[in-house]
Motif scaffolding. Structure first.
Motif, PDB file in Angstrom:
ATOM      1  N   LEU A 190      72.336  77.994  62.991  1.00 49.29           N
ATOM      2  CA  LEU A 190      72.725  78.319  64.360  1.00 49.29           C
ATOM      3  C   LEU A 190      71.548  78.152  65.315  1.00 49.29           C
ATOM      4  CD1 LEU A 190      74.857  81.534  63.659  1.00 49.29           C
ATOM      5  CD2 LEU A 190      75.617  79.161  63.771  1.00 49.29           C
ATOM      6  N   ALA A 193      70.991  74.426  65.845  1.00 53.42           N
ATOM      7  CA  ALA A 193      71.970  73.852  66.765  1.00 53.42           C
ATOM      8  C   ALA A 193      71.617  74.196  68.211  1.00 53.42           C
ATOM      9  CB  ALA A 193      73.366  74.368  66.417  1.00 53.42           C
ATOM     10  N   GLY A 194      71.168  75.436  68.441  1.00 53.10           N
ATOM     11  CA  GLY A 194      70.762  75.816  69.791  1.00 53.10           C
ATOM     12  C   GLY A 194      69.530  75.058  70.253  1.00 53.10           C
ATOM     13  N   ALA A 198      72.960  72.286  71.560  1.00 53.80           N
ATOM     14  CA  ALA A 198      74.391  72.537  71.395  1.00 53.80           C
ATOM     15  C   ALA A 198      74.755  73.880  72.019  1.00 53.80           C
ATOM     16  CB  ALA A 198      74.766  72.531  69.909  1.00 53.80           C
ATOM     17  N   THR A 203      78.571  74.415  68.890  1.00 49.37           N
ATOM     18  CA  THR A 203      78.003  75.003  67.668  1.00 49.37           C
ATOM     19  C   THR A 203      79.101  75.529  66.767  1.00 49.37           C
ATOM     20  OG1 THR A 203      75.985  75.626  68.851  1.00 49.37           O
ATOM     21  CG2 THR A 203      76.449  76.778  66.787  1.00 49.37           C
ATOM     22  N   VAL A 207      79.317  73.417  63.418  1.00 52.91           N
ATOM     23  CA  VAL A 207      78.533  74.128  62.398  1.00 52.91           C
ATOM     24  C   VAL A 207      79.319  75.289  61.789  1.00 52.91           C
ATOM     25  CG1 VAL A 207      76.417  75.429  61.936  1.00 52.91           C
ATOM     26  CG2 VAL A 207      76.373  73.500  63.541  1.00 52.91           C
TER      27      VAL A 207
END
Length: 288
Positions: A190, A193-194, A198, A203, A207
């Motif tokens: 996570l 992704a940030g 995203a 996300t 994900v």
């Protein structure tokens, strides 16, 4: 030397222990033999008896079982419009309950797994499990009181009341598998992704959802199958609605037509087999 070699040679038990130690699969098969034998006798044997009985009939004059092969029960199921309607209604209720539980359970499970502290997680799991300690009938009749015309909600009885009650009853069976799946999801994914830009929805879509999908499938198997075969809730809050479970119950009791009840009971079994085959093709079951 011969005597010493004979004394050092392992006996039958020692050779058996050494063989089992070298062959892990054989050891596992022996350990699982008793549970699998019980499963085959109690579950598969009962299903076999169900299917055999579905091809029998009942003497309309004496009410006795006629143990001769006939397709009459299945022909009545296929040609009877009322039974097709009941089957589709039952399928719709099961799908609705599963979707409602998924929509409610996913954010709750995500908050439990990723936002709550370890101490809070333990308390939240206990709170989710607490309704399971109460009697099924107590919870169903509590909803009957709330849904009555003089109750807190006052919705009345019918399919809407049935779906709402079943959604409440089976919600923990959706929350817990999703929570277990999300708990195994590395938080670093996570964060990555940030870092890559995203946003929340992307996300989730790229994900969180793919990695938690097997857990969602596990929860849906519970909610879908339990709703598909339930007959008590619809008796309590369903009003005049009829589902598959009620048809089975009525034919076992009032109608005293066990073969037709067995034929009707094969419908949810077939639906669940089709559903399991469908989710198996997605690979979700292999990743549970």
């Amino acid at each position: 030397m011969t005597t010493s070699a004979a004394l050092s040679r392992p006996g039958p038990r020692g050779r058996l222990a050494a063989f089992l130690h070298r062959h892990a699969r054989v050891r596992l098969s022996l350990l699982l033999s008793a549970p699998l034998a019980w499963l085959g006798l109690a579950y598969l044997g009962a299903l076999a008896a169900l299917f055999v009985t579905a091809f029998w009939s009942t003497d309309t004059f004496t009410g006795d079982l006629v143990r001769s092969f006939t397709w009459a029960n299945f022909r009545d199921l296929v040609t009877g419009e009322v039974y097709r309607t009941i089957a589709l209604r039952s399928l719709g209720v099961a799908v609705a309950v599963t979707l409602i539980d998924l929509i409610v359970a996913f954010p709750m499970a995500f908050a439990m797994a990723k936002l709550a502290s370890p101490r809070a997680q333990r308390w939240l799991v206990i709170l989710v499990l607490t309704p399971l300690w109460a009697s099924y009938l107590v919870k169903a009749y509590a909803w009957r009181v709330m849904l009555s015309s003089d109750g807190v909600l006052g919705w009345g009885y019918g399919l809407t009341a049935t779906i709402a009650t079943l959604s409440y009853l089976w919600l923990p069976y959706m929350i817990l598998p999703i929570y277990a799946g999300l708990e195994r999801l590395p938080s670093s994914l996570l964060d990555a992704a940030g870092d890559l830009g995203a946003r929340g929805w992307r996300t989730f879509r790229t994900v969180v959802w793919p990695l938690s999908f097997p857990a969602v499938v596990a929860g849906s198997i519970f909610t879908f199958s339990l709703s598909l075969g339930d007959y008590i809730t619809v008796k309590i809050v369903g009003g005049k609605s009829q589902l598959i479970g009620n048809v089975v119950y009525d034919n076992i009791g009032a109608a005293n037509n066990l073969p037709f009840a067995a034929a009707v009971a094969t419908v949810p079994v077939v639906i669940m087999l089709v559903y399991l085959a469908a989710v198996r093709r997605t690979g979700a079951l292999e990743n549970l």
